[in-house]
Scaffold this active site. Structure first.
Site, PDB file in Angstrom:
ATOM      1  N   ARG A  92     -50.294  12.754 -36.391  1.00  0.00           N
ATOM      2  CA  ARG A  92     -50.551  12.819 -34.594  1.00  0.00           C
ATOM      3  C   ARG A  92     -51.543  13.391 -34.548  1.00  0.00           C
ATOM      4  O   ARG A  92     -52.568  14.016 -34.423  1.00  0.00           O
ATOM      5  CB  ARG A  92     -49.257  13.461 -33.619  1.00  0.00           C
ATOM      6  N   HIS A  93     -52.181  12.282 -33.274  1.00  0.00           N
ATOM      7  CA  HIS A  93     -53.449  12.604 -32.597  1.00  0.00           C
ATOM      8  C   HIS A  93     -53.575  13.822 -31.889  1.00  0.00           C
ATOM      9  O   HIS A  93     -51.969  14.710 -31.721  1.00  0.00           O
ATOM     10  CB  HIS A  93     -54.125  11.537 -31.359  1.00  0.00           C
ATOM     11  N   ASP A  97     -46.680  10.250 -32.112  1.00  0.00           N
ATOM     12  CA  ASP A  97     -45.575  11.756 -32.071  1.00  0.00           C
ATOM     13  C   ASP A  97     -44.798  10.191 -32.521  1.00  0.00           C
ATOM     14  O   ASP A  97     -43.685  10.248 -33.368  1.00  0.00           O
ATOM     15  CB  ASP A  97     -45.387  11.728 -31.089  1.00  0.00           C
ATOM     16  N   ARG A 126     -57.917   8.015 -28.991  1.00  0.00           N
ATOM     17  CA  ARG A 126     -57.668   9.341 -29.040  1.00  0.00           C
ATOM     18  C   ARG A 126     -57.217   9.668 -30.662  1.00  0.00           C
ATOM     19  O   ARG A 126     -57.480  10.531 -31.533  1.00  0.00           O
ATOM     20  CB  ARG A 126     -56.685   9.290 -28.863  1.00  0.00           C
ATOM     21  N   ARG A 149     -54.528  15.728 -25.743  1.00  0.00           N
ATOM     22  CA  ARG A 149     -54.395  14.271 -24.569  1.00  0.00           C
ATOM     23  C   ARG A 149     -54.773  14.331 -23.257  1.00  0.00           C
ATOM     24  O   ARG A 149     -53.679  15.406 -23.147  1.00  0.00           O
ATOM     25  CB  ARG A 149     -54.555  13.258 -25.213  1.00  0.00           C
TER      26      ARG A 149
END
Length: 418
Positions: free
Chosen positions: A32-33, A280, A100, A36
């Site tokens: 996942r990034h 996610d 992102r 943010r």
């Protein structure tokens, strides 16, 4: 004593040979990034887009640090498997087309491949450019979930909202949902809307922005529960496997295909790592299709590792989930298989979660019947029209005058000649 010692030395030597034969062959890395800004603000939110340095939905500097650290972890874990220098044939990186996720992949690669030797192109920067591939958001069919192009999935979601579990949980939380609706200024309040509000509040809290007075510890915990429940609803709660076939099974199918391809010939397999940068919901979709989802939202920079090992001619798959940087990733066990799952068994067990014809499975049951009825009506109509035309021509033929049936008048004597 000496025979015993010799025996132990022989066992240790043999064990060393056996363990040495187990060799990592291929890895899929999904993460996942990082941290943010919120994706959006609710109507009464005191913090709007102008309050965030790069606006909504953008990777923060903390998110960059998280992925730099994850890349360094991957370097330590796979050092010796991956070349110390970047080799383009060894790794392929794919990301969704969001700032992102693209930036997370780039920060991750900075930790995985710090330039050394000839790859240092400037002494003033410890970084080198490495390609990250993507496709437009409208064309993303591998890493973005849930995909809303499937009528049957939408029907399943409607049916999910009528299940006992869904109704019990939403009814038990009507008060908190009504509170959120009144305090945020949102006109419609659903489990999905609660998730959005929680996400905004969570992002604000991580960036030292004060929460509204109505967000008490009790309210916060209930919002967290509804957020996790909303994630489970998307991929489970009701007809879990069918949802998997229409959603996370898409990515699972690609991963299984790559594992099988890598297993065919080690000599021909130049690609060692497939790195996927996503969200996610991507992580939850894949874990759900594997039946290893813990029901909680995957945190920022969480990482799923699927490793293929060769051991004396046999092949096995191991899975690890890293959801916290301070501890080692913990092993995931595919239900129905061992921790080191034989590849053949891994393929067999995951097959029910992978659709062979998703387009067909996405059709509503009534759609096929309606199509057949329409075709039948068209064919019947054509046959009926043909019969009417034949009957009409027959009637016309019987009503024609005698003179029109091939008879002509003979002037010499008034006789008729056929």
């Amino acid at each position: 004593m000496y025979p015993t010692l010799l025996f132990l030395l022989a066992v240790v030597t043999l064990w060393g040979k056996v363990t040495a034969e187990k060799e990592l062959q291929y890895v899929t890395v999904l993460f996942r990034h990082g941290d943010r800004s919120p994706v959006k603000a609710y109507p009464t939110d005191p913090y709007q887009e102008s309050d965030w340095p790069q606006g909504f939905g953008q990777l923060s500097q903390e998110g960059m640090r998280q992925h730099l650290e994850l890349g360094q972890f991957l370097r330590m874990r796979y050092d010796g498997f991956l070349n110390e220098n970047y080799v383009r044939h060894e790794i392929s990186v794919r990301s969704t087309d969001y700032d992102r996720t693209l930036m997370s992949a780039e920060a991750n690669l900075a930790g995985l491949y710090p330039p050394i030797g000839e790859q240092v192109f400037s002494p003033n920067i410890k970084w080198q450019p490495i390609p990250v591939h993507t496709v437009p958001q409208s064309e993303e069919k591998l890493l973005a979930f849930p995909q809303r192009d499937c009528p049957r999935y939408e029907e399943l979601m409607n049916e999910t909202e009528q299940t006992e579990e869904y109704l019990n949980i939403t009814n038990a939380n009507k008060d908190i949902m009504e509170l959120v609706r009144n305090k945020t200024g949102l006109k419609i309040m659903t489990v999905d809307a609660v998730w959005g509000v929680y996400d905004t509040l969570f992002c604000e809290s991580r960036h030292n922005k004060s929460a509204p007075d109505w967000v008490t510890p009790s309210v916060w915990e209930r919002l967290r529960f509804l957020k996790d429940f909303g994630l489970r609803v998307i991929f489970g709660v009701y007809k879990h496997q069918e949802k998997s076939r229409l959603q996370g099974g898409i990515l699972l199918g690609e991963i299984v295909k790559n594992l099988s391809q890598a297993a065919k010939s080690k000599e021909m397999q130049r690609l060692k790592m497939m790195m996927l940068s996503a969200h996610d919901t991507t992580m939850a979709a894949l874990q759900s299709s594997l039946n290893v989802f813990n029901g909680r939202q995957p945190p920022y920079a969480s990482c799923l590792l699927i490793e293929l090992y060769s051991d004396g001619g046999s092949l096995s798959v191991s899975m690890f989930y890293r959801n916290e940087s301070r501890i080692q990733p913990y092993e995931l066990q595919l239900p129905g298989c061992s921790l080191n799952c034989p590849l053949e068994e891994f393929v067999k067990i995951t097959k029910p979660s992978i659709s062979e014809d998703r387009q067909k499975e996405c059709q509503l049951a009534s759609s096929g019947s309606s199509k057949e009825v329409i075709i039948s009506l068209v064919v019947s109509g054509c046959l009926l029209l043909g019969l009417i035309i034949i009957l009409f021509l027959s009637i016309i033929r019987h009503k024609e005058p005698l003179g029109s049936r091939g008879y002509r008048q003979i002037n010499n004597g008034g006789a008729e000649e056929s």
